[in-house]
Motif scaffolding. Sequence first.
Motif, PDB file in Angstrom:
ATOM      1  N   LEU A 483       0.815  -1.211   0.000  1.00  0.00           N
ATOM      2  CA  LEU A 483       0.000   0.000   0.000  1.00  0.00           C
ATOM      3  C   LEU A 483       0.851   1.265   0.000  1.00  0.00           C
ATOM      4  CD1 LEU A 483      -2.835   1.283   0.280  1.00  0.00           C
ATOM      5  CD2 LEU A 483      -2.529   1.186   2.728  1.00  0.00           C
ATOM      6  N   GLN A 484       1.944   1.239   0.759  1.00  0.00           N
ATOM      7  CA  GLN A 484       2.719   2.460   0.911  1.00  0.00           C
ATOM      8  C   GLN A 484       3.479   2.847  -0.351  1.00  0.00           C
ATOM      9  OE1 GLN A 484       5.097   2.028   4.391  1.00  0.00           O
ATOM     10  NE2 GLN A 484       3.338   1.432   5.596  1.00  0.00           N
ATOM     11  N   ASP A 485       4.142   1.869  -0.947  1.00  0.00           N
ATOM     12  CA  ASP A 485       5.012   2.221  -2.067  1.00  0.00           C
ATOM     13  C   ASP A 485       4.348   2.021  -3.424  1.00  0.00           C
ATOM     14  OD1 ASP A 485       7.102   2.966  -0.424  1.00  0.00           O
ATOM     15  OD2 ASP A 485       7.708   0.891  -0.156  1.00  0.00           O
ATOM     16  N   PRO A 487       0.710   1.950  -4.335  1.00  0.00           N
ATOM     17  CA  PRO A 487      -0.733   1.968  -4.051  1.00  0.00           C
ATOM     18  C   PRO A 487      -1.584   1.497  -5.225  1.00  0.00           C
ATOM     19  CG  PRO A 487       0.149   4.185  -4.201  1.00  0.00           C
ATOM     20  CD  PRO A 487       1.312   3.279  -4.208  1.00  0.00           C
ATOM     21  N   ILE A 490      -3.532  -1.783  -5.050  1.00  0.00           N
ATOM     22  CA  ILE A 490      -4.808  -1.801  -4.338  1.00  0.00           C
ATOM     23  C   ILE A 490      -5.811  -0.867  -4.979  1.00  0.00           C
ATOM     24  CG2 ILE A 490      -5.748  -0.688  -2.279  1.00  0.00           C
ATOM     25  CD1 ILE A 490      -4.403  -2.493  -0.614  1.00  0.00           C
TER      26      ILE A 490
END
Lengths: 524, 325
Positions: A483-485, A487, A490
């Motif tokens: 999710l952080q790097d 996204p 998702i």
Amino acid sequence: MMKENNIPKIPADKFRFVGDEIRLHDQKMDTKQISYFRDAFNRFCKNKSSVTAAIIIMLLVLYAIFVPMFCQTPYSLALTDTDYLMYGKLLPRNQLCVDLGWDFWDGFKDRKDITKPAYDQVRAVAEETGLEVMKNVEQVGTNEKGVPVYNIRVDSYIYNGSDGAYTYMTLTEEQYKSMQAWQNETGIQLIYPAVDDTKLSQKNKLNADIWYEANDKGVPKVDKNDNFVDIYKQIGNDGSYNSLRIEGDPGIDNPNAEDRYRYASITGDSSAISYKCRVLKYAYFQYKYGFEPSFLFGTTAMGQDMLTRLASAARFSLLLAVCVSAINLFIGAIYGAIEGYYGGAIDMLMERFTDILARIPFMVVATLFQLHLAKRVGPVISLLFAFVLTGWIGMASTVRMQFYRFKGQEYVLASRVLGASDWRIMFRHIFPNSLGTIVTSSVLVIPGVIFSESSLTYLGIVNLDSSTMTSVGTMLANGRQFLQDFPHVIFFPAIFISLLMISFNLFGNGLRDAFNPSLRGADD
Amino acid sequence: MYTLKYTAKRLLFMIFTFLIIISACFILVRLLPNVPAQQFGKDMDLVLKSRYRQGLVDEKGNEIPLLVQYFNFFRKTLIGGDWGISEKLYFGQDCFGVFLEKLPNTILVNAYSSLLAVPLGLMLGIYAALKKNKWQDHAISTGVMILVSVPSYVYAFLIQYYLCYKLDLFPLHMRGGGEYFTWATFRSMLPAVISLSLSSIAGYARFTRAELTEVLTSDYLLLARTKGLTRAQTTTRHALRNAMVPIFPSILTEVIAVLSGSLIIESIFEVPGVGPLYTESITTLDYNFFLLLSAFYTLIGLTAGIVMDLSYGVIDPRIRMGSKK
């Protein structure tokens, strides 16, 4: 006082019958007769948001059906390919945005505040390949140690984060030859010169990106003019490499020069020679699959094309939901019809049974089915069973209410007098009359099923992940850790499921209003 | 008297339902291949002792007939409260103890979200109903429709990505540890609380708006206005009270459902609560936990249903649930 029009005597011939000359007949109706469903349809069409929702649903369904069919590439077909892992987490790229030069949806990854060593690693790739690996390079200052800090955008297709741009491949003679032939044909550099092993530290031997003098961490050592110092291998045998050579190779002028770069290191004995080469992953993709990589939705962590992967996930989710809805309708209609039509003690008993069944938490049901059935009939069928086990109850109670409503009506009495059987009255007379409500609740079941399915697969209670099958929830669960790097892994499934849910709710509401006769003419 | 009888009837039926469901769960779980005690190596004695205490195996650790096991489950687990030890997740620890340790986190997160959702949702709903068919109403209704439809995990992702990661306002995951009422814990809870409350807010707003618009058009409100009450007076004293009849029970139900929480939100924000315990017990096949938590969730669901039905009668004496015609 007399009024002026008060005439005391009116002669009889002044009287005339009203409408004596006109003949009044029942007139034939000019307007068309409108059936119940036609009327519902007309009223549905007046509801703009529902129509829009219906169109969006249609588009999403078309996407789910046709994209896996028509957007197949040699890449999306090679589902079990292990090379996939080299192309994981590529960013979404819309060719149009690239052509227009936009910094958006172009497959480039923003890298902010990277220090010079990290920047140099990317620069080295750009220098050796001559490709546009990065853009918008901007020096934003220096950090506290005096090292320059940069903001750049890196092409994720060529240089993907920590994985680097190159990979070491061990090739057979045949593969080596075919790659060379491909290079000659297309003019794209695929094999890059081998590196002198003796100048590499133990750690750097695995890092195919390194073609320069570097320290133990793979950080390039640059000379005074900020240039890299190459450490290409200039001795030994490379299996008479006869193909494209990179710029600066003395072998370009004289293929037999002693100090020409060597493009492979040879291992193995004469019976099974293998060539260890540095291969540019980006070019290897073109070599293997025949087109330049460009994925509209990017790729998943496992390297699957999101566009087709999401479509097949959507296809699975929709199909499951429609199946559940249909089975629920079938069971619920029969059960509810019997309850509603016969009433009394039968109704009481059957209601108590559903009372108990309906109280079982769905999670518990799904889990128990997974534990017991998944090994025997597969996770999909057992998931289907779990949905059906308690799902039909809602449908049954809807049908039951409708039967209570209609069973006392005159037409039911009439057909009973005419000797119609119970079954006939139930399914020929009452059921078609309650179809509107039933259809609406069937439609509204679909988003619920999709939501539950995505929750279950997301939580890992049901595992539907395989190279050929997936569901939206599985995709969300798999993308979670990135999710952080990344996204986008998702983002697209989430957008899809949100759109689907919103449209289904709007569509269902519109349908409910359209089938509700008491609202007829309410908005005119 | 009537209410008492009805309550007793409902309670009896609830216990009956609960027993059926939990029995089915127990038997289905026991039918699964059990993990042989030998697999635990040096901890074998611990597991066997616990299983023997629960009456699932005999003294030597051999399987005993299912019917006897069921009888023992009834006697020792359901009545005696011995749910055994965890055989996988928290090896060797008492299941019920671990459960009690996790429960406050779930309750806290959900209680905060209720505290946020109920007033906000009601306020939005009332405002939308008063401004019916004006732009404010349309804006609220659209927002509500989107929030109700979009799965809660989607905006949980959005919140986690933007608030926690991009803007760095909150930590990514909730803090564990025993401190429940410190500022740091509260701050780490907030993303989960917000994600949980968004859909509740939307739900309350929609419900309140629907009920209130219906009441606002009724005749007795017109009468109240003709008697000279101001609009604010009629709304707060007459309309709102009557509209609350169906709304209040659902609030009450939510307060009970606070205990069970949301599996998916808790797993996204790694709330050290009951939800992740349940999903982990399933993925690791920790049957003791699974049985305990299934019983827990079933009980919550059943209780919520009863409270909902009974509260109708409490808030509006004219309503008698289950009455004959």
